[in-house]
Scaffold this active site. Structure first.
Site, PDB file in Angstrom:
ATOM      1  N   THR A  82       0.785  -1.115   0.007  1.00 44.16           N
ATOM      2  CA  THR A  82      -0.025  -0.050   0.045  1.00 44.16           C
ATOM      3  C   THR A  82       1.000   1.042  -0.034  1.00 44.16           C
ATOM      4  O   THR A  82       2.041   1.266   0.169  1.00 44.16           O
ATOM      5  CB  THR A  82      -0.870  -0.035   1.183  1.00 44.16           C
ATOM      6  OG1 THR A  82      -0.230   0.253   2.344  1.00 44.16           O
ATOM      7  CG2 THR A  82      -1.894  -1.142   1.357  1.00 44.16           C
ATOM      8  N   ASP A  83       0.075   2.326  -0.238  1.00 49.75           N
ATOM      9  CA  ASP A  83       0.946   3.602  -0.269  1.00 49.75           C
ATOM     10  C   ASP A  83       0.613   4.388   1.144  1.00 49.75           C
ATOM     11  O   ASP A  83      -0.018   3.663   1.982  1.00 49.75           O
ATOM     12  CB  ASP A  83       0.397   4.491  -1.252  1.00 49.75           C
ATOM     13  CG  ASP A  83      -1.149   4.611  -1.315  1.00 49.75           C
ATOM     14  OD1 ASP A  83      -1.707   4.617  -0.217  1.00 49.75           O
ATOM     15  OD2 ASP A  83      -1.565   5.346  -2.287  1.00 49.75           O
ATOM     16  N   GLN A  84       0.883   5.770   1.445  1.00 48.40           N
ATOM     17  CA  GLN A  84       0.709   6.190   2.721  1.00 48.40           C
ATOM     18  C   GLN A  84      -0.838   6.318   3.014  1.00 48.40           C
ATOM     19  O   GLN A  84      -0.972   6.410   4.192  1.00 48.40           O
ATOM     20  CB  GLN A  84       1.379   7.576   2.882  1.00 48.40           C
ATOM     21  CG  GLN A  84       2.700   7.657   2.794  1.00 48.40           C
ATOM     22  CD  GLN A  84       3.146   9.042   3.007  1.00 48.40           C
ATOM     23  OE1 GLN A  84       2.893   9.715   2.113  1.00 48.40           O
ATOM     24  NE2 GLN A  84       4.468   9.062   3.768  1.00 48.40           N
TER      25      GLN A  84
END
Length: 144
Positions: A15-17
């Protein structure tokens, strides 16, 4: 239609932030689905490679519909969309645990000789695979 299914827990590293799955990870999940359907119809991709045959992706199309998120479990559904004896097109649908479709798509593959990278006939070089794909293709036609 014969549909193979496998579940994947969304890992933090995917995932990203924002906790949303990074788009390229769906390609990996499609590969997992492809490997699973090949196993479900009775074969192992690794065995094909040991026999000097590879099946590269020649085209891929993904449609992003809804974000999968960290902590969810997604289901990757895979089927044979098209089979010609030389080319195989797999279809995909990735669904989250709430039943929302996150991604749909297809990937197109041809079998090639590992040394020359020239296309081969699945029917001639892998007759058991050919029969299995024809059977899956007929199941698809019957269900439509």
């Amino acid at each position: 239609m014969f549909i193979s299914s496998t579940k994947i827990d969304v890992r933090y590293a995917e995932t990203d932030q924002m906790g949303v799955v990074y788009h390229a990870n769906y390609l990996v999940w499609c590969e997992i689905g492809r490997t699973k359907i090949i196993e479900d119809i009775g074969f192992k991709y690794a065995e094909m490679e040991k026999d000097g045959i590879m099946s590269p992706v020649v085209n891929i199309q993904l449609n992003y519909k809804f974000p999968a998120r960290y902590g969810e479990t997604v289901e990757v559904k895979t089927w044979v969309e098209e089979y010609t004896g030389v080319k195989v097109v797999y279809g995909y649908e990735i669904v989250n645990e709430a039943g929302k479709v996150c991604v749909t798509g297809t990937s197109e593959h041809v079998c090639v000789d590992k040394k020359s990278f020239r296309p081969i006939s699945i029917k001639r070089k892998l007759p058991e695979w050919h029969e299995a794909y024809e059977k899956v293709k007929k199941q698809q036609l019957i269900s439509e």
